[in-house]
Design a protein around this motif. Structure first.
Motif, PDB file in Angstrom:
ATOM      1  N   ARG A 114      10.772  14.467  -7.640  1.00  0.00           N
ATOM      2  CA  ARG A 114      10.861  13.419  -6.623  1.00  0.00           C
ATOM      3  C   ARG A 114      10.648  14.010  -5.227  1.00  0.00           C
ATOM      4  N   GLN A 115      11.200  15.204  -4.973  1.00  0.00           N
ATOM      5  CA  GLN A 115      10.978  15.860  -3.685  1.00  0.00           C
ATOM      6  C   GLN A 115       9.491  16.152  -3.486  1.00  0.00           C
ATOM      7  N   VAL A 116       8.855  16.665  -4.528  1.00  0.00           N
ATOM      8  CA  VAL A 116       7.414  16.943  -4.455  1.00  0.00           C
ATOM      9  C   VAL A 116       6.642  15.652  -4.186  1.00  0.00           C
ATOM     10  N   ALA A 117       6.984  14.594  -4.892  1.00  0.00           N
ATOM     11  CA  ALA A 117       6.284  13.317  -4.720  1.00  0.00           C
ATOM     12  C   ALA A 117       6.456  12.787  -3.301  1.00  0.00           C
ATOM     13  N   ALA A 118       7.663  12.845  -2.762  1.00  0.00           N
ATOM     14  CA  ALA A 118       7.899  12.371  -1.397  1.00  0.00           C
ATOM     15  C   ALA A 118       7.107  13.217  -0.399  1.00  0.00           C
ATOM     16  N   TYR A 119       7.108  14.520  -0.596  1.00  0.00           N
ATOM     17  CA  TYR A 119       6.348  15.424   0.273  1.00  0.00           C
ATOM     18  C   TYR A 119       4.859  15.099   0.213  1.00  0.00           C
ATOM     19  N   LEU A 120       4.348  14.921  -1.002  1.00  0.00           N
ATOM     20  CA  LEU A 120       2.928  14.600  -1.161  1.00  0.00           C
ATOM     21  C   LEU A 120       2.576  13.270  -0.511  1.00  0.00           C
ATOM     22  N   CYS A 121       3.470  12.308  -0.634  1.00  0.00           N
ATOM     23  CA  CYS A 121       3.236  11.002  -0.024  1.00  0.00           C
ATOM     24  C   CYS A 121       3.181  11.137   1.500  1.00  0.00           C
ATOM     25  N   HIS A 122       4.070  11.949   2.033  1.00  0.00           N
ATOM     26  CA  HIS A 122       4.126  12.166   3.489  1.00  0.00           C
ATOM     27  C   HIS A 122       2.900  12.933   3.989  1.00  0.00           C
ATOM     28  N   THR A 123       2.556  14.021   3.317  1.00  0.00           N
ATOM     29  CA  THR A 123       1.456  14.862   3.802  1.00  0.00           C
ATOM     30  C   THR A 123       0.089  14.381   3.326  1.00  0.00           C
ATOM     31  N   ARG A 129       8.475   5.363   6.275  1.00  0.00           N
ATOM     32  CA  ARG A 129       7.660   4.604   5.325  1.00  0.00           C
ATOM     33  C   ARG A 129       7.753   5.186   3.922  1.00  0.00           C
ATOM     34  N   VAL A 130       7.797   6.522   3.811  1.00  0.00           N
ATOM     35  CA  VAL A 130       7.965   7.156   2.507  1.00  0.00           C
ATOM     36  C   VAL A 130       9.323   6.768   1.927  1.00  0.00           C
ATOM     37  N   ALA A 131      10.359   6.808   2.757  1.00  0.00           N
ATOM     38  CA  ALA A 131      11.702   6.450   2.299  1.00  0.00           C
ATOM     39  C   ALA A 131      11.725   5.021   1.765  1.00  0.00           C
ATOM     40  N   ALA A 132      11.124   4.103   2.476  1.00  0.00           N
ATOM     41  CA  ALA A 132      11.093   2.704   2.036  1.00  0.00           C
ATOM     42  C   ALA A 132      10.320   2.570   0.728  1.00  0.00           C
ATOM     43  N   ARG A 168       0.835  -1.213   0.000  1.00  0.00           N
ATOM     44  CA  ARG A 168       0.000   0.000   0.000  1.00  0.00           C
ATOM     45  C   ARG A 168       0.865   1.256   0.000  1.00  0.00           C
ATOM     46  N   ASP A 169       1.977   1.226   0.740  1.00  0.00           N
ATOM     47  CA  ASP A 169       2.896   2.372   0.759  1.00  0.00           C
ATOM     48  C   ASP A 169       3.502   2.588  -0.628  1.00  0.00           C
ATOM     49  N   GLU A 170       3.880   1.504  -1.299  1.00  0.00           N
ATOM     50  CA  GLU A 170       4.451   1.615  -2.643  1.00  0.00           C
ATOM     51  C   GLU A 170       3.410   2.122  -3.637  1.00  0.00           C
ATOM     52  N   ALA A 171       2.156   1.705  -3.458  1.00  0.00           N
ATOM     53  CA  ALA A 171       1.077   2.212  -4.321  1.00  0.00           C
ATOM     54  C   ALA A 171       0.870   3.707  -4.076  1.00  0.00           C
ATOM     55  N   ALA A 172       0.944   4.121  -2.821  1.00  0.00           N
ATOM     56  CA  ALA A 172       0.820   5.545  -2.490  1.00  0.00           C
ATOM     57  C   ALA A 172       1.969   6.326  -3.123  1.00  0.00           C
ATOM     58  N   ALA A 173       3.176   5.776  -3.083  1.00  0.00           N
ATOM     59  CA  ALA A 173       4.335   6.431  -3.693  1.00  0.00           C
ATOM     60  C   ALA A 173       4.147   6.556  -5.201  1.00  0.00           C
ATOM     61  N   ARG A 174       3.628   5.502  -5.842  1.00  0.00           N
ATOM     62  CA  ARG A 174       3.390   5.558  -7.284  1.00  0.00           C
ATOM     63  C   ARG A 174       2.348   6.624  -7.628  1.00  0.00           C
ATOM     64  N   LEU A 175       1.300   6.719  -6.815  1.00  0.00           N
ATOM     65  CA  LEU A 175       0.270   7.728  -7.068  1.00  0.00           C
ATOM     66  C   LEU A 175       0.827   9.136  -6.870  1.00  0.00           C
TER      67      LEU A 175
END
Length: 115
Positions: A46-55, A63-66, A9-16
């Motif tokens: 990538r920074q934007v995507a990681a931020y969006l995944c976190h927030t 979890r975002v890092a993984a 689910r975390d990887e799916a969130a990262a892809r989205l």
């Protein structure tokens, strides 16, 4: 929810999140999710995507890092960099709209909707 299910689910969130950042910044999603640092545009996406995944999905930095295959400190740096730009009104409106898109995304498919 088991560990492997949560990871999926975390990887799916990262892809989205990567897809949203990719679309918003006109950068290939494969580059955003790729192992290479890439150009400055790819790194920013990538920074934007990681931020969006976190927030947007309220995932911890670990979890975002993984999910992105990155180090936690890299994700923390990315989130701080994006947060610092939120002082700019136009950027804040833009990133806020992207966050809202992810927060409003359905958590899972309704019963019977899966293929």
């Amino acid at each position: 929810m088991g560990v492997s299910e949560r990871r999926a689910r975390d990887e799916a969130a990262a892809r989205l999140a990567a897809g949203v950042a990719s679309y918003a910044l006109d950068v290939p999603a494969d580059d955003v999710l790729g192992d290479a640092r890439g150009s400055s545009q790819v790194a920013f996406a990538r920074q934007v995507a990681a931020y969006l995944c976190h927030t947007g999905f309220e995932l911890s930095l670990s979890r975002v890092a993984a999910a992105f295959g990155r180090d936690r400190s890299t994700v923390a740096y990315a989130c701080h960099a994006i947060e610092d730009r939120r002082d700019e009104m136009q950027f804040d409106l833009w990133i806020g709209a992207l966050e809202a898109m992810l927060r409003d995304a359905p958590a899972s498919a309704p019963q019977g909707a899966k293929a």
